[in-house]
Scaffold this motif. Structure first.
Motif, PDB file in Angstrom:
ATOM      1  N   UNK A  28      58.965  52.569  44.589  1.00 16.62           N
ATOM      2  CA  UNK A  28      58.871  52.807  46.040  1.00 16.62           C
ATOM      3  C   UNK A  28      58.245  53.885  46.179  1.00 16.62           C
ATOM      4  N   UNK A  29      57.298  53.634  47.124  1.00 19.97           N
ATOM      5  CA  UNK A  29      56.362  54.611  47.784  1.00 19.97           C
ATOM      6  C   UNK A  29      56.933  54.978  48.998  1.00 19.97           C
ATOM      7  N   UNK A  30      56.758  56.553  49.483  1.00 17.25           N
ATOM      8  CA  UNK A  30      57.030  56.741  50.815  1.00 17.25           C
ATOM      9  C   UNK A  30      55.890  57.616  51.366  1.00 17.25           C
ATOM     10  N   UNK A  31      55.449  57.011  52.722  1.00 19.57           N
ATOM     11  CA  UNK A  31      54.262  57.780  53.184  1.00 19.57           C
ATOM     12  C   UNK A  31      54.892  58.292  54.376  1.00 19.57           C
ATOM     13  N   UNK A  32      55.225  59.688  54.821  1.00 21.20           N
ATOM     14  CA  UNK A  32      55.639  60.246  55.628  1.00 21.20           C
ATOM     15  C   UNK A  32      54.832  60.500  56.962  1.00 21.20           C
ATOM     16  N   UNK A  33      53.570  60.153  56.752  1.00 25.36           N
ATOM     17  CA  UNK A  33      52.693  60.167  57.864  1.00 25.36           C
ATOM     18  C   UNK A  33      51.734  58.847  57.726  1.00 25.36           C
ATOM     19  N   UNK A  34      52.340  57.664  58.079  1.00 24.47           N
ATOM     20  CA  UNK A  34      51.817  56.433  57.999  1.00 24.47           C
ATOM     21  C   UNK A  34      50.470  56.061  58.822  1.00 24.47           C
ATOM     22  N   UNK A  80      54.083  47.323  44.839  1.00 21.83           N
ATOM     23  CA  UNK A  80      55.114  48.354  45.038  1.00 21.83           C
ATOM     24  C   UNK A  80      55.972  48.097  46.426  1.00 21.83           C
ATOM     25  N   UNK A  81      57.255  48.577  46.484  1.00 21.19           N
ATOM     26  CA  UNK A  81      57.661  48.405  47.723  1.00 21.19           C
ATOM     27  C   UNK A  81      56.984  49.878  48.562  1.00 21.19           C
ATOM     28  N   UNK A  82      57.346  49.892  49.774  1.00 20.20           N
ATOM     29  CA  UNK A  82      56.878  51.231  50.361  1.00 20.20           C
ATOM     30  C   UNK A  82      57.721  51.244  51.833  1.00 20.20           C
ATOM     31  N   UNK A  83      57.937  52.587  52.146  1.00 20.88           N
ATOM     32  CA  UNK A  83      58.558  53.078  53.286  1.00 20.88           C
ATOM     33  C   UNK A  83      57.480  54.043  53.946  1.00 20.88           C
ATOM     34  N   UNK A  84      57.229  53.741  55.306  1.00 26.37           N
ATOM     35  CA  UNK A  84      56.500  54.879  56.075  1.00 26.37           C
ATOM     36  C   UNK A  84      57.224  55.398  57.359  1.00 26.37           C
ATOM     37  N   UNK A  85      56.855  56.499  57.697  1.00 25.66           N
ATOM     38  CA  UNK A  85      57.274  56.983  59.012  1.00 25.66           C
ATOM     39  C   UNK A  85      56.022  57.518  59.756  1.00 25.66           C
ATOM     40  N   UNK A  86      55.917  57.170  61.026  1.00 25.17           N
ATOM     41  CA  UNK A  86      54.800  57.415  61.986  1.00 25.17           C
ATOM     42  C   UNK A  86      55.269  57.910  63.283  1.00 25.17           C
ATOM     43  N   UNK A  87      54.910  59.279  63.691  1.00 22.56           N
ATOM     44  CA  UNK A  87      55.433  59.652  64.802  1.00 22.56           C
ATOM     45  C   UNK A  87      54.947  59.104  66.034  1.00 22.56           C
ATOM     46  N   UNK A  88      53.746  58.771  65.826  1.00 19.43           N
ATOM     47  CA  UNK A  88      52.862  58.245  67.353  1.00 19.43           C
ATOM     48  C   UNK A  88      53.105  56.700  67.214  1.00 19.43           C
TER      49      UNK A  88
END
Length: 250
Positions: A203-209, A223-231
């Motif tokens: 699992x890859x995490x991108x906190x600024x996707x 791989x699996x991935x989770x992203x977080x994007x504020x905009x």
């Protein structure tokens, strides 16, 4: 929390990572972060205070893009991490508006980890050796590489494998002219970082996707991935990008 986008392998959330990450309670294998560097007056270029400390609760291995100026100014925020190495991304074009300095054609990506190094997944990057290298270094005995303080270790025996360690300067064309996000990184560059630090199926995490490049690279590499994007503008663009790349079920 309801994902902004999910296809079973990649999930994207809309919001500030400082608010969402604690609620998600993730245990990722690798973080790939490209935070705002906080070096310009642009409205989106604002450093999110405290994010490296929060990231340390979600994974023990992290690649973080940035400039030397950024890392020096924010070094205290990486107190929970240990630095293992850095790579340099060499672009095909320059960036920045200054005319009294060297033309900037690179960015850094630093690899951070927590805990023992032996517990951190790292897939040694190797590339094919050229015929000239193989012919030149065909001997079974070779002086080992330099160690600290310029000293050399004793000669050691080694077997020619036809490969060499990948160099720490990665030359990959930037996204200029085709970028969805102003700081978008190319997938071939991100693939190097993902495959180095995350095991297959991990699992890859991108906190600024941003535009979803890291999520794309992770999915393409298995791989699996989770992203977080504020905009939301970029979250929507990332969702559209990822949905187009999703193959329909058979």
């Amino acid at each position: 929390m309801k994902p902004y986008y999910s296809d079973g392998q990649v999930t994207l959330y809309l919001g500030d990572m400082r608010e969402l990450l604690p609620a998600l309670s993730l245990e990722a294998d690798l973080i790939v972060a490209d935070p705002p560097y906080g070096e310009t007056s642009l409205t989106w270029d604002r450093w999110p205070d405290g994010w490296p400390t929060l990231a340390a609760t979600a994974a023990s291995s992290m690649w973080c893009f940035g400039s030397m100026r950024m890392f020096l100014a924010r070094s205290h925020e990486f107190a929970d991490w240990k630095l293992s190495q850095d790579i340099v991304w060499e672009k095909h074009n320059g960036s920045g508006a200054t005319t009294d300095r060297f033309r900037r054609v690179h960015e850094h990506a630093l690899h951070w980890y927590r805990g023992p190094w032996s517990a951190s997944h790292h897939d040694t990057p190797r590339v094919p050796a050229s015929p000239e290298q193989i012919a030149r270094n065909g001997s079974a005995v070779r002086t080992s590489a330099p160690v600290h303080h310029g000293a050399y270790g004793p000669a050691r025996k080694w077997t020619e494998t036809g490969t060499r360690l990948a160099r720490s300067v990665l030359t990959v064309r930037s996204m200029k002219g085709q970028a969805i996000h102003p700081t978008e990184k190319p997938v071939p560059l991100l693939d190097h970082l993902v495959t180095y630090g995350c095991p297959p199926g991990g699992l890859v995490l991108d906190p600024f996707a941003g535009s979803g490049s890291t999520l794309d690279a992770a999915r393409l590499s298995g791989r699996r991935a989770i992203g977080i994007e504020a905009d939301e503008k970029y979250a929507e663009a990332a969702a559209n990008r990822l949905s187009v790349l999703t193959l329909p079920a058979a």
